[in-house]
Design a protein around this motif. Structure first.
Motif, mmCIF file in Angstrom:
data_model
loop_
_atom_site.group_PDB
_atom_site.id
_atom_site.type_symbol
_atom_site.label_atom_id
_atom_site.label_comp_id
_atom_site.label_asym_id
_atom_site.label_seq_id
_atom_site.Cartn_x
_atom_site.Cartn_y
_atom_site.Cartn_z
ATOM 1 N N UNK A 113 1.055 -1.278 0.127
ATOM 2 C CA UNK A 113 -0.678 -0.191 -0.349
ATOM 3 C C UNK A 113 1.031 1.684 -0.422
ATOM 4 N N UNK A 114 0.567 2.544 -0.956
ATOM 5 C CA UNK A 114 0.632 3.051 -0.924
ATOM 6 C C UNK A 114 0.891 4.836 0.476
ATOM 7 N N UNK A 115 1.612 4.766 0.792
ATOM 8 C CA UNK A 115 1.179 5.657 2.394
ATOM 9 C C UNK A 115 0.999 6.946 1.689
ATOM 10 N N UNK A 116 -0.114 8.139 2.268
ATOM 11 C CA UNK A 116 -0.269 9.589 1.406
ATOM 12 C C UNK A 116 -0.058 10.387 2.225
ATOM 13 N N UNK A 117 0.079 12.049 2.082
ATOM 14 C CA UNK A 117 0.976 12.662 2.703
ATOM 15 C C UNK A 117 -0.966 12.784 4.227
ATOM 16 N N UNK A 118 -1.009 13.688 4.429
ATOM 17 C CA UNK A 118 -1.849 13.193 5.954
ATOM 18 C C UNK A 118 -1.945 14.569 6.540
ATOM 19 N N UNK A 119 -3.388 15.382 6.631
ATOM 20 C CA UNK A 119 -3.309 17.022 7.052
ATOM 21 C C UNK A 119 -3.342 16.738 8.122
ATOM 22 N N UNK A 120 -4.311 17.961 8.919
ATOM 23 C CA UNK A 120 -3.661 18.149 10.446
ATOM 24 C C UNK A 120 -5.265 17.377 11.671
ATOM 25 N N UNK A 121 -5.946 17.619 10.841
ATOM 26 C CA UNK A 121 -7.382 16.465 10.996
ATOM 27 C C UNK A 121 -7.211 14.328 10.779
ATOM 28 N N UNK A 122 -5.821 14.275 10.149
ATOM 29 C CA UNK A 122 -6.017 12.495 9.552
ATOM 30 C C UNK A 122 -4.280 12.672 10.216
ATOM 31 N N UNK A 123 -4.051 13.256 11.067
ATOM 32 C CA UNK A 123 -2.642 13.011 11.790
ATOM 33 C C UNK A 123 -2.586 11.657 12.297
ATOM 34 N N UNK A 124 -3.705 11.043 13.138
ATOM 35 C CA UNK A 124 -3.816 10.298 13.455
ATOM 36 C C UNK A 124 -4.465 8.641 12.764
ATOM 37 N N UNK A 125 -4.153 8.824 11.925
ATOM 38 C CA UNK A 125 -5.352 7.940 11.068
ATOM 39 C C UNK A 125 -4.048 7.457 10.376
ATOM 40 N N UNK A 126 -4.923 6.491 9.000
ATOM 41 C CA UNK A 126 -4.053 5.950 8.550
ATOM 42 C C UNK A 126 -5.138 6.167 6.591
ATOM 43 N N UNK A 127 -3.986 6.763 6.134
ATOM 44 C CA UNK A 127 -4.255 7.327 4.498
ATOM 45 C C UNK A 127 -3.662 6.586 3.659
ATOM 46 N N UNK A 128 -4.681 5.348 2.540
ATOM 47 C CA UNK A 128 -3.600 4.392 2.038
ATOM 48 C C UNK A 128 -3.984 4.461 0.673
ATOM 49 N N UNK A 129 -3.471 4.141 0.013
ATOM 50 C CA UNK A 129 -3.719 3.377 -1.948
ATOM 51 C C UNK A 129 -3.388 2.200 -1.329
ATOM 52 N N UNK A 130 -4.317 1.237 -1.602
ATOM 53 C CA UNK A 130 -4.102 -0.049 -2.185
ATOM 54 C C UNK A 130 -4.620 -0.325 -3.600
ATOM 55 N N UNK A 131 -3.559 -1.565 -3.806
ATOM 56 C CA UNK A 131 -3.358 -1.698 -5.204
ATOM 57 C C UNK A 131 -4.470 -3.148 -5.115
ATOM 58 N N UNK A 132 -5.672 -3.020 -5.653
ATOM 59 C CA UNK A 132 -6.444 -4.808 -5.849
ATOM 60 C C UNK A 132 -6.299 -4.945 -7.537
ATOM 61 N N UNK A 133 -6.295 -6.307 -8.430
ATOM 62 C CA UNK A 133 -6.406 -6.753 -8.923
ATOM 63 C C UNK A 133 -8.299 -6.018 -9.302
ATOM 64 N N UNK A 134 -8.005 -5.966 -10.973
ATOM 65 C CA UNK A 134 -9.461 -6.044 -11.543
ATOM 66 C C UNK A 134 -10.297 -6.890 -11.765
#
Length: 497
Positions: A113-134
């Motif tokens: 998974x690719x972790x993307x930049x977080x902002x002030x309100x998602x500092x304690x959250x995980x923001x991911x881009x997951x590649x799943x097969x079609x």
């Protein structure tokens, strides 16, 4: 039964071998395609392709197939296209092996998974881009490069975790038959299937509803494929033929330019989606370029290219007749119908309105037109549909920069031809009338993946997020607006909602 790579002998101990082709393969009936698609869907639904070890085993099997049956591929392409061994190994087999090995070496990283930049309100959250097969994809190759146009996309489909049906073009019948026989021997028999479908029934096959269709070929067939796919909202990647321009500036190395253009245009007897289709030559160097091109043809193929072992033939009489008709309209060129042979031909007295400037050539013929300056060349190129490739030969970096930035095409290459379409690190594909989507390397993996946005949150900070709940109050809106103002100055939109 699928072949387990772990039980195979080491590559170094397995010499290239020939397979017994036996009786010709029959075309795959549409009802049989339904059954194969159903089997692939069951295998995909069982999660068979999701694990890294399975994908690596299939990619290694592709490499093994090419190594162990190099002689068969050389033989089949020789029978289909009179393709020299050198061209088969370099432009077909090595290209696919490089793609597969690159995928093997990078698969673990691509699957993470690719972790993307977080902002002030998602500092304690995980923001991911997951590649799943079609899911289950359809790959349709073309006849001019039947191995690479089937197997390079297949490498991406395997790496991304998809099941696939592979349809080689029926025009290159011997190569299509070989792939049809080898795929079930080397790849998982439930996940990957070769089919033999003619171009007329391909839209019917597409309408069976795949999760993605990857097509390489001409615009007319590509349009039919896209129309059929649209009926079931199936996404497509189209790599389509067109007229690839090649500008030759007055400031260039004429000898090297002629060699590289002649090789690109006349290899595989001109049957290529990425070869230069016409030359826009600066008036000042036309005579020198024509002489250099003639010298190159003599150097490459000798006084009689028909006798050269390095020169190919047209794939069938239909393609031969089309190329011959365009050649006769423009005058000249030796042809031998019985051998599907057309001599390498350079056309000089060609106008923009001639049929050869508007139709796919797919033959060993290249028109040379003259322009007075770079502006004229750019204008000429931009009047036509966006090509798959634009080529420019010049030692002037400003000329190269202008051609690259002031024209639009699927790809661009300066002072050489075709190479940009072969590199693992460069995405390759069309734009506008030359197609949509791209592939090679990581881009192939992404083409056959869905990039799923994932936000993993907890239940903390409800004291802040309560502001989004009704009943809506002006005080709460003021706080949200104030927080957004602060966020815009730092990390973008405030995610308080």
């Amino acid at each position: 039964m699928s072949l387990d790579p772990s039980t195979s002998a080491p590559r170094s101990s397995r010499a290239p071998q020939r397979t017994r082709l036996g009786e010709p393969c029959l075309k795959t009936d549409p009802l049989e395609c339904v059954d194969l698609l159903s089997r692939a869907r069951v295998a995909f639904g069982a999660g068979r392709t999701m694990v890294e070890v399975f994908r690596l085993a299939q990619l290694e099997a592709v490499v093994r197939m090419l190594e162990e049956h190099e002689c068969d591929f050389v033989d089949s392409l020789g029978r289909d296209l009179h393709k020299p061994r050198f061209e088969t190994v370099v432009s077909e087999l090595i290209l696919v092996k490089n793609e597969a090995l690159h995928a093997i070496n990078n698969l673990k990283k691509w699957m993470q998974p690719l972790h993307v930049e977080r902002n002030l309100c998602t500092t304690l959250d995980e923001c991911l881009v997951c590649s799943e097969p079609l899911g289950v994809v359809l790959i349709v190759g073309t006849w001019c490069n039947p191995v690479q146009t089937c197997l390079v996309p297949l490498v991406g489909a395997i790496a991304a975790g998809n099941c696939a049906l592979i349809s080689p073009c029926e025009c290159s019948a011997h190569t299509a038959e070989l792939l049809h026989r080898l795929i079930p021997f080397y790849l998982d028999n439930e996940c990957f299937h070769g089919i033999r479908s003619g171009t007329r029934v391909l839209p019917e096959v597409v309408e069976l509803k795949f999760d993605h269709v990857f097509f390489t070929g001409n615009r007319e067939e590509g349009s039919r494929i896209a129309t059929a796919a649209a009926r079931t909202l199936t996404p497509v990647t189209l790599v389509l033929s067109g007229k690839n321009p090649c500008y030759v500036d007055q400031h260039c190395d004429i000898s090297t330019t002629a060699q590289r253009i002649a090789w690109a245009r006349f290899h595989n007897a001109g049957q290529s989606l990425v070869a230069p289709d016409y030359i826009l030559c600066h008036t000042d160097v036309q005579a020198r370029l024509l002489q250099a091109l003639k010298c190159c043809l003599m150097q490459f193929y000798g006084p009689d290219p028909r006798e050269s072992r390095s020169y190919g033939r047209m794939v069938n009489l239909e393609i031969f007749n089309h190329a011959r008709d365009l050649l006769w309209m423009a005058a000249g060129g030796q042809v031998v119908e019985a051998e599907k042979y057309i001599a390498p031909t350079i056309l000089t007295e060609v106008s923009e309105s001639d049929p050869i400037m508007h139709q796919d050539t797919f033959g060993p013929v290249i028109p040379v037109l003259t322009v007075n300056n770079i502006e004229e060349a750019i204008s000429f190129i931009n009047k036509k549909g966006k090509p798959l490739c634009v080529y420019a030969y010049s030692t002037n970096s400003k000329v190269i920069s202008r051609l690259m930035t002031e024209t639009s095409s699927g790809s661009f290459c300066s002072n050489d031809s075709i190479l940009q379409s072969l590199m693992v690190a460069l995405p390759f594909g069309g734009v506008g009338s030359s197609g949509m989507g791209s592939y090679h390397g990581r881009q192939s993996f992404d083409t056959f993946s869905h990039r799923k946005s994932c936000l993993l949150r907890g239940t903390r900070f409800e004291c802040v997020t309560y502001l989004r709940y009704p009943p809506y109050e002006d005080h709460n809106l003021s706080l949200v607006t104030w927080a957004n103002t602060l966020s815009q100055k730092s990390q973008g939109w405030c995610q308080i909602l």
